[in-house]
Design a protein around this motif. Sequence first.
Motif, PDB file in Angstrom:
ATOM      1  N   ILE A 337      -7.871   0.829  -2.834  1.00  0.00           N
ATOM      2  CA  ILE A 337      -7.018   0.580  -1.676  1.00  0.00           C
ATOM      3  C   ILE A 337      -6.317  -0.758  -1.834  1.00  0.00           C
ATOM      4  O   ILE A 337      -6.906  -1.759  -2.207  1.00  0.00           O
ATOM      5  CB  ILE A 337      -7.877   0.590  -0.389  1.00  0.00           C
ATOM      6  CG1 ILE A 337      -8.572   1.948  -0.248  1.00  0.00           C
ATOM      7  CG2 ILE A 337      -7.030   0.296   0.831  1.00  0.00           C
ATOM      8  CD1 ILE A 337      -9.551   2.010   0.902  1.00  0.00           C
ATOM      9  N   ASP A 338      -5.036  -0.788  -1.527  1.00  0.00           N
ATOM     10  CA  ASP A 338      -4.245  -2.001  -1.720  1.00  0.00           C
ATOM     11  C   ASP A 338      -4.772  -3.172  -0.904  1.00  0.00           C
ATOM     12  O   ASP A 338      -4.749  -4.307  -1.362  1.00  0.00           O
ATOM     13  CB  ASP A 338      -2.790  -1.726  -1.357  1.00  0.00           C
ATOM     14  CG  ASP A 338      -2.119  -0.826  -2.380  1.00  0.00           C
ATOM     15  OD1 ASP A 338      -1.080  -0.266  -2.051  1.00  0.00           O
ATOM     16  OD2 ASP A 338      -2.663  -0.708  -3.492  1.00  0.00           O
ATOM     17  N   ASP A 339      -5.219  -2.912   0.327  1.00  0.00           N
ATOM     18  CA  ASP A 339      -5.727  -3.996   1.163  1.00  0.00           C
ATOM     19  C   ASP A 339      -6.935  -4.664   0.516  1.00  0.00           C
ATOM     20  O   ASP A 339      -7.085  -5.885   0.561  1.00  0.00           O
ATOM     21  CB  ASP A 339      -6.110  -3.465   2.545  1.00  0.00           C
ATOM     22  CG  ASP A 339      -4.881  -3.077   3.369  1.00  0.00           C
ATOM     23  OD1 ASP A 339      -3.773  -3.524   2.998  1.00  0.00           O
ATOM     24  OD2 ASP A 339      -5.029  -2.339   4.356  1.00  0.00           O
ATOM     25  N   GLU A 340      -7.799  -3.865  -0.096  1.00  0.00           N
ATOM     26  CA  GLU A 340      -8.970  -4.422  -0.767  1.00  0.00           C
ATOM     27  C   GLU A 340      -8.551  -5.241  -1.994  1.00  0.00           C
ATOM     28  O   GLU A 340      -9.114  -6.301  -2.261  1.00  0.00           O
ATOM     29  CB  GLU A 340      -9.923  -3.298  -1.191  1.00  0.00           C
ATOM     30  CG  GLU A 340     -10.546  -2.537  -0.017  1.00  0.00           C
ATOM     31  CD  GLU A 340     -11.473  -1.445  -0.498  1.00  0.00           C
ATOM     32  OE1 GLU A 340     -11.597  -1.265  -1.730  1.00  0.00           O
ATOM     33  OE2 GLU A 340     -12.065  -0.769   0.358  1.00  0.00           O
ATOM     34  N   GLN A 342      -5.769  -6.837  -2.336  1.00  0.00           N
ATOM     35  CA  GLN A 342      -5.169  -8.068  -1.854  1.00  0.00           C
ATOM     36  C   GLN A 342      -6.237  -9.073  -1.451  1.00  0.00           C
ATOM     37  O   GLN A 342      -6.124 -10.269  -1.730  1.00  0.00           O
ATOM     38  CB  GLN A 342      -4.250  -7.780  -0.669  1.00  0.00           C
ATOM     39  CG  GLN A 342      -3.413  -8.971  -0.235  1.00  0.00           C
ATOM     40  CD  GLN A 342      -2.420  -9.407  -1.285  1.00  0.00           C
ATOM     41  OE1 GLN A 342      -1.583  -8.625  -1.725  1.00  0.00           O
ATOM     42  NE2 GLN A 342      -2.506 -10.666  -1.709  1.00  0.00           N
ATOM     43  N   LYS A 343      -7.302  -8.591  -0.812  1.00  0.00           N
ATOM     44  CA  LYS A 343      -8.379  -9.495  -0.408  1.00  0.00           C
ATOM     45  C   LYS A 343      -9.064 -10.105  -1.624  1.00  0.00           C
ATOM     46  O   LYS A 343      -9.367 -11.304  -1.650  1.00  0.00           O
ATOM     47  CB  LYS A 343      -9.398  -8.740   0.452  1.00  0.00           C
ATOM     48  CG  LYS A 343      -8.880  -8.344   1.834  1.00  0.00           C
ATOM     49  CD  LYS A 343      -9.926  -7.552   2.596  1.00  0.00           C
ATOM     50  CE  LYS A 343      -9.394  -7.133   3.968  1.00  0.00           C
ATOM     51  NZ  LYS A 343     -10.374  -6.306   4.712  1.00  0.00           N
TER      52      LYS A 343
END
Length: 444
Positions: A337-340, A342-343
């Motif tokens: 997942i992109d959000d992960e 990014q984090k």
Amino acid sequence: MYCNNPQAPRLALCHLLDPIEGSKIAFVQFPPRFRGINPSDIYNSEFTRPYIINPEGLDGIGAVNCVGSGPFVNRKAFYGAPTQSKVNIFPGFNGDLEGALDRITMSSSKLILEAASRVTDCNYERGTNWGLTLGFRYGSMVEDFLTGFRMQCEGWRSVFCNPTTPAFLGDFPISLNFSLVQVQRWSLGLTEVGFSKYCPFIFGTKNHSLLMGMAYGFYSIWPLWAIPMIIYGVLPQLCLIHNIYLFPKVPVTFSKLGLSFKVSDPWFYLYTYLFLATYIQDFIESYYVYGINLKSWWNEQRMWLMRAASSCVFSFIELILYQIGITPDFSLTSKVIDDEQQKRYNREIFDFGVDSPIFVSLSTFALVNLVSFSFGIMKIIFIDGKLEEMLVQLFLSGFVLVNSWPIYEAMVWRKDGGRMPAKVTLISALITLVLCYASGFATK
């Protein structure tokens, strides 16, 4: 990319409209810069050396390479040499299209539609020199590099402009896989130029200058980094496992104050000088001249090793397969997942998380050095191994081991979505085992 500095067009025009040199300038190149890079730039996404440091040197000979993003191009440079008159790139029109459009009025709708149709269907290229001596030159995946190089060989100059406020900002890969695949594609395209009739060492030196030919030639053989990397990153390590020592002995004695060294072979000084001089020069240029922080500089060195051991290896293999008619595809997209992602990127954590063949090469490289370093230490502690014979090889193994620490973490400790896939770890371990055993038979 988007324009971040509203003065960028004005800065470019200062060069392109210069009354003395402007008519000879093909393009003004601004360095691509990127938004959101974390403080230590773990993937070296800024590409400081090829985008900023090297172009400043090339600017001194008027031969800055075109990198696709950020150039302002003189349209006439697409038509040929500076002394060549403008040619008709749209057959079928009386004169060139620009001259025809200058004479068009709003009532000439038929001619406007005809011109638009010819441009949009791209059939105007057929039977012309478009892509050969006109427009962007075809024949390489890095058409920007090839086009800029060809323009300069035709007599054009180029200028590097690096304002304090970045002229353009853009996005960049936030996963290691995307970053390595990007470099792999660049490497393949650059090698295509290097092994073509436009080889910079020959074509560039003949049509421009020796300095320009050498500078562009350096880029065109980029994937060949894989050869010395494999030699220094694998061969001495495998030899160390089987008690074969390749480098000069360095007598080491222990005292109350610690270790003391006595060099009896003068070749040791050469190896030491080459290693230290390379890193000290790079550190001075990056840290003191361009203000890159120490951690970012170290990550740049780490990524240089990683790219050479993965991207360059695969691009070289890909080029060979292309020559025999096979079209491989080593590029895999991430399923994380992109959000992960990014984090993790914001926390400066390397992101693997995909079963990529590139990671197999990288992991094998790391495991060979881990095994070699472990064997060397055990020999010194338990088998009374002679440190003076294995010191240089042990140092090489330890140096790669330190650089590969994020890989070991991703293999063993991490449990998040960016960890090294178990399949990649298993395949790499099997390949490492085969290499260690096979090298033993080869050295007997």
